[in-house]
Design a protein around this motif. Sequence first.
Motif, PDB file in Angstrom:
ATOM      1  N   PHE A  81       0.813  -1.219   0.000  1.00 21.97           N
ATOM      2  CA  PHE A  81       0.000   0.000   0.000  1.00 21.97           C
ATOM      3  C   PHE A  81       0.845   1.266   0.000  1.00 21.97           C
ATOM      4  CE2 PHE A  81      -1.827   3.370   2.691  1.00 21.97           C
ATOM      5  CZ  PHE A  81      -2.890   3.752   1.888  1.00 21.97           C
ATOM      6  N   THR A  82       1.836   1.325   0.871  1.00 20.40           N
ATOM      7  CA  THR A  82       2.606   2.558   0.998  1.00 20.40           C
ATOM      8  C   THR A  82       3.366   2.885  -0.281  1.00 20.40           C
ATOM      9  OG1 THR A  82       4.226   1.184   2.163  1.00 20.40           O
ATOM     10  CG2 THR A  82       2.835   2.614   3.505  1.00 20.40           C
ATOM     11  N   GLY A  83       3.970   1.891  -0.899  1.00 22.60           N
ATOM     12  CA  GLY A  83       4.667   2.123  -2.152  1.00 22.60           C
ATOM     13  C   GLY A  83       3.717   2.489  -3.278  1.00 22.60           C
ATOM     14  N   THR A 151       0.676  10.501  20.314  1.00 24.29           N
ATOM     15  CA  THR A 151      -0.443  11.385  20.035  1.00 24.29           C
ATOM     16  C   THR A 151      -0.763  11.311  18.536  1.00 24.29           C
ATOM     17  OG1 THR A 151       0.952  13.303  19.561  1.00 24.29           O
ATOM     18  CG2 THR A 151       0.297  12.947  21.868  1.00 24.29           C
ATOM     19  N   ALA A 152      -1.992  11.638  18.174  1.00 26.52           N
ATOM     20  CA  ALA A 152      -2.388  11.579  16.768  1.00 26.52           C
ATOM     21  C   ALA A 152      -1.516  12.475  15.884  1.00 26.52           C
ATOM     22  CB  ALA A 152      -3.868  11.944  16.624  1.00 26.52           C
ATOM     23  N   PRO A 153      -1.225  13.727  16.313  1.00 27.13           N
ATOM     24  CA  PRO A 153      -0.348  14.561  15.472  1.00 27.13           C
ATOM     25  C   PRO A 153       1.041  13.954  15.272  1.00 27.13           C
ATOM     26  CG  PRO A 153      -1.529  15.938  17.034  1.00 27.13           C
ATOM     27  CD  PRO A 153      -1.772  14.514  17.436  1.00 27.13           C
ATOM     28  N   ASP A 154       1.598  13.377  16.349  1.00 25.14           N
ATOM     29  CA  ASP A 154       2.917  12.755  16.227  1.00 25.14           C
ATOM     30  C   ASP A 154       2.876  11.575  15.260  1.00 25.14           C
ATOM     31  OD1 ASP A 154       3.923  14.556  17.998  1.00 25.14           O
ATOM     32  OD2 ASP A 154       4.224  13.150  19.660  1.00 25.14           O
ATOM     33  N   ALA A 155       1.851  10.735  15.397  1.00 25.52           N
ATOM     34  CA  ALA A 155       1.720   9.567  14.521  1.00 25.52           C
ATOM     35  C   ALA A 155       1.541  10.011  13.075  1.00 25.52           C
ATOM     36  CB  ALA A 155       0.534   8.711  14.964  1.00 25.52           C
ATOM     37  N   PHE A 156       0.751  11.050  12.856  1.00 26.20           N
ATOM     38  CA  PHE A 156       0.494  11.560  11.510  1.00 26.20           C
ATOM     39  C   PHE A 156       1.773  12.086  10.862  1.00 26.20           C
ATOM     40  CE2 PHE A 156      -0.593  15.313   8.876  1.00 26.20           C
ATOM     41  CZ  PHE A 156      -1.284  14.672   7.849  1.00 26.20           C
ATOM     42  N   LEU A 157       2.513  12.916  11.591  1.00 22.84           N
ATOM     43  CA  LEU A 157       3.728  13.510  11.038  1.00 22.84           C
ATOM     44  C   LEU A 157       4.811  12.456  10.808  1.00 22.84           C
ATOM     45  CD1 LEU A 157       3.882  16.820  13.116  1.00 22.84           C
ATOM     46  CD2 LEU A 157       3.131  16.527  10.744  1.00 22.84           C
ATOM     47  N   ARG A 158       4.933  11.510  11.727  1.00 20.76           N
ATOM     48  CA  ARG A 158       5.908  10.433  11.526  1.00 20.76           C
ATOM     49  C   ARG A 158       5.505   9.540  10.353  1.00 20.76           C
ATOM     50  NH1 ARG A 158       7.921   8.298  17.520  1.00 20.76           N
ATOM     51  NH2 ARG A 158       8.023  10.364  18.524  1.00 20.76           N
ATOM     52  N   GLY A 159       4.203   9.448  10.101  1.00 22.46           N
ATOM     53  CA  GLY A 159       3.734   8.703   8.942  1.00 22.46           C
ATOM     54  C   GLY A 159       4.135   9.375   7.637  1.00 22.46           C
ATOM     55  N   ILE A 160       4.078  10.713   7.614  1.00 22.51           N
ATOM     56  CA  ILE A 160       4.508  11.460   6.429  1.00 22.51           C
ATOM     57  C   ILE A 160       5.989  11.208   6.166  1.00 22.51           C
ATOM     58  CG2 ILE A 160       4.903  13.760   5.462  1.00 22.51           C
ATOM     59  CD1 ILE A 160       2.414  14.700   6.952  1.00 22.51           C
ATOM     60  N   LEU A 161       6.801  11.374   7.208  1.00 26.25           N
ATOM     61  CA  LEU A 161       8.247  11.207   7.059  1.00 26.25           C
ATOM     62  C   LEU A 161       8.596   9.786   6.624  1.00 26.25           C
ATOM     63  CD1 LEU A 161       9.367  13.134  10.262  1.00 26.25           C
ATOM     64  CD2 LEU A 161       9.595  13.913   7.887  1.00 26.25           C
ATOM     65  N   CYS A 162       7.885   8.826   7.178  1.00 21.00           N
ATOM     66  CA  CYS A 162       8.158   7.426   6.842  1.00 21.00           C
ATOM     67  C   CYS A 162       7.944   7.160   5.358  1.00 21.00           C
ATOM     68  CB  CYS A 162       7.254   6.510   7.663  1.00 21.00           C
ATOM     69  SG  CYS A 162       7.334   4.780   7.159  1.00 21.00           S
ATOM     70  N   ASN A 163       6.786   7.568   4.843  1.00 21.52           N
ATOM     71  CA  ASN A 163       6.499   7.177   3.470  1.00 21.52           C
ATOM     72  C   ASN A 163       7.242   8.005   2.441  1.00 21.52           C
ATOM     73  OD1 ASN A 163       5.259   5.079   2.123  1.00 21.52           O
ATOM     74  ND2 ASN A 163       3.589   6.378   1.377  1.00 21.52           N
ATOM     75  N   ILE A 164       7.778   9.135   2.841  1.00 24.64           N
ATOM     76  CA  ILE A 164       8.716   9.816   1.945  1.00 24.64           C
ATOM     77  C   ILE A 164       9.890   8.886   1.665  1.00 24.64           C
ATOM     78  CG2 ILE A 164      10.392  11.699   1.763  1.00 24.64           C
ATOM     79  CD1 ILE A 164       8.406  13.452   3.307  1.00 24.64           C
ATOM     80  N   LEU A 165      10.426   8.289   2.728  1.00 26.20           N
ATOM     81  CA  LEU A 165      11.587   7.411   2.572  1.00 26.20           C
ATOM     82  C   LEU A 165      11.231   6.087   1.904  1.00 26.20           C
ATOM     83  CD1 LEU A 165      13.464   8.040   5.947  1.00 26.20           C
ATOM     84  CD2 LEU A 165      14.061   8.875   3.670  1.00 26.20           C
ATOM     85  N   ILE A 245      -0.104  11.189   2.560  1.00 28.13           N
ATOM     86  CA  ILE A 245       0.400  12.541   2.292  1.00 28.13           C
ATOM     87  C   ILE A 245       1.867  12.482   1.860  1.00 28.13           C
ATOM     88  CG2 ILE A 245       0.931  14.797   3.287  1.00 28.13           C
ATOM     89  CD1 ILE A 245      -2.036  14.309   2.854  1.00 28.13           C
ATOM     90  N   GLY A 246       2.681  11.720   2.579  1.00 30.33           N
ATOM     91  CA  GLY A 246       4.100  11.629   2.250  1.00 30.33           C
ATOM     92  C   GLY A 246       4.347  11.027   0.889  1.00 30.33           C
ATOM     93  N   GLY A 247       3.600   9.964   0.556  1.00 32.63           N
ATOM     94  CA  GLY A 247       3.813   9.286  -0.717  1.00 32.63           C
ATOM     95  C   GLY A 247       3.224  10.018  -1.901  1.00 32.63           C
ATOM     96  N   VAL A 248       1.992  10.514  -1.730  1.00 30.97           N
ATOM     97  CA  VAL A 248       1.286  11.158  -2.843  1.00 30.97           C
ATOM     98  C   VAL A 248       1.738  12.600  -3.039  1.00 30.97           C
ATOM     99  CG1 VAL A 248      -0.963  11.946  -3.667  1.00 30.97           C
ATOM    100  CG2 VAL A 248      -0.747   9.683  -2.647  1.00 30.97           C
ATOM    101  N   CYS A 249       1.581  13.401  -1.995  1.00 24.74           N
ATOM    102  CA  CYS A 249       1.784  14.852  -2.131  1.00 24.74           C
ATOM    103  C   CYS A 249       3.251  15.257  -2.195  1.00 24.74           C
ATOM    104  CB  CYS A 249       1.100  15.578  -0.969  1.00 24.74           C
ATOM    105  SG  CYS A 249      -0.685  15.300  -0.914  1.00 24.74           S
ATOM    106  N   VAL A 250       4.111  14.545  -1.484  1.00 25.65           N
ATOM    107  CA  VAL A 250       5.523  14.933  -1.464  1.00 25.65           C
ATOM    108  C   VAL A 250       6.290  14.259  -2.607  1.00 25.65           C
ATOM    109  CG1 VAL A 250       7.649  15.007  -0.114  1.00 25.65           C
ATOM    110  CG2 VAL A 250       5.440  15.320   1.026  1.00 25.65           C
ATOM    111  N   VAL A 251       6.366  12.940  -2.580  1.00 21.06           N
ATOM    112  CA  VAL A 251       7.193  12.239  -3.570  1.00 21.06           C
ATOM    113  C   VAL A 251       6.492  12.132  -4.919  1.00 21.06           C
ATOM    114  CG1 VAL A 251       8.454  10.120  -4.104  1.00 21.06           C
ATOM    115  CG2 VAL A 251       8.333  10.934  -1.744  1.00 21.06           C
ATOM    116  N   GLY A 252       5.261  11.609  -4.935  1.00 23.62           N
ATOM    117  CA  GLY A 252       4.572  11.371  -6.193  1.00 23.62           C
ATOM    118  C   GLY A 252       4.350  12.632  -7.011  1.00 23.62           C
ATOM    119  N   LEU A 253       3.670  13.616  -6.423  1.00 32.42           N
ATOM    120  CA  LEU A 253       3.391  14.851  -7.155  1.00 32.42           C
ATOM    121  C   LEU A 253       4.654  15.659  -7.402  1.00 32.42           C
ATOM    122  CD1 LEU A 253       0.018  16.013  -5.535  1.00 32.42           C
ATOM    123  CD2 LEU A 253       0.380  14.862  -7.720  1.00 32.42           C
TER     124      LEU A 253
END
Length: 337
Positions: A81-83, A151-165, A245-253
């Motif tokens: 999914f993430t890729g 916390t939800a914000p921490d999990a969300f932001l770490r999720g963005i950073l993760c899927n960028i990589l 967000i990390g995969g679509v908006c940052v890397v993909g787009l």
Amino acid sequence: MYGPADIAKRYSDAGAAKTKLAVSKAFILAIFAGMFIAFGAFGSQVVGADAGVGASLGKFLGALVFPVGLLMVIMAGAELFTGNSLIIIPVMQGKATVTGMLKNWVIVYLGNFVGSIFVAAMLTYSHAYSQFSNKLAESAVATAQTKVLLTAPDAFLRGILCNILVCIAVWISFSAEDVAGKIIGLYMPIMLFVLSGYEHSIANMYFIPAGIMISGEYGIAADEALTWSGFLLNNLLPVTLGNIIGGVCVVGLGYFFVYLHQKAAPKLHADKKQLQLIDLSSNQDVVRLNPAVSSQEAHDNASPTIEISVNGATLRVQNDVNPALLSQAIHLTKDVS
């Protein structure tokens, strides 16, 4: 080795093909991917559970093992999914549809969940976590507990950073044709995200359910937040959104805009419409678009196609056609007429 522009084209074709997979095949391949990520995650827990070298070095050792999961996904052929966030690239190119992308995401996400839970259950009830006098079990529960207490914000932001990589790892793997090149390319970004403590939704489909099962099977006390609802709401939901967000908006787009985005042809101004139609008298051998307009200006402002009327016949040519070819076409048209 392929450069970034070639990688973009190669992934665009591969991503479009993913949206055309039959549902049953996509689901089975997604189950495999969930299993592969879970195997890599378990291996990282084993190597770090009783290393006796301190927390940071133990985490580093685990990070060295975890990339084996994505290695199996890429090399054995599976749907993660993430890729697959990168499918936004062929969508933006018109090679795939938004509906096809979303359908792929849903099927693959569910399949990843099934594969991850399957491995977590098999390992728990085969008592694979009893290694090192149950220290592995205690470590696995502690890991799951830490994740649901984010916390939800921490999990969300770490999720963005993760899927960028993660998406960068997939991206780099497309730069090579051979096995060694793909492994080397994907290895470092995955190791880095694990070492940094970022959050990967599919890995967490293994880590947290495993912790919940182990806590019950081994009688290891855990925080009250370590429940199925805590897993789904406190961690999986915000991490999944962050991964998208990390995969679509940052890397993909980002890579689509840099390497595949094509500017639309300039629209013809109202006062330039006369450039679209060129009438030639029977004795004309030279095309003159407009005496007041330079050939360069005509080229820059004209529409992609110019219609030329010659003795009742119509020629449609590109506005940047070679003048010699255009002249030859006009002569032939005049002769026929």
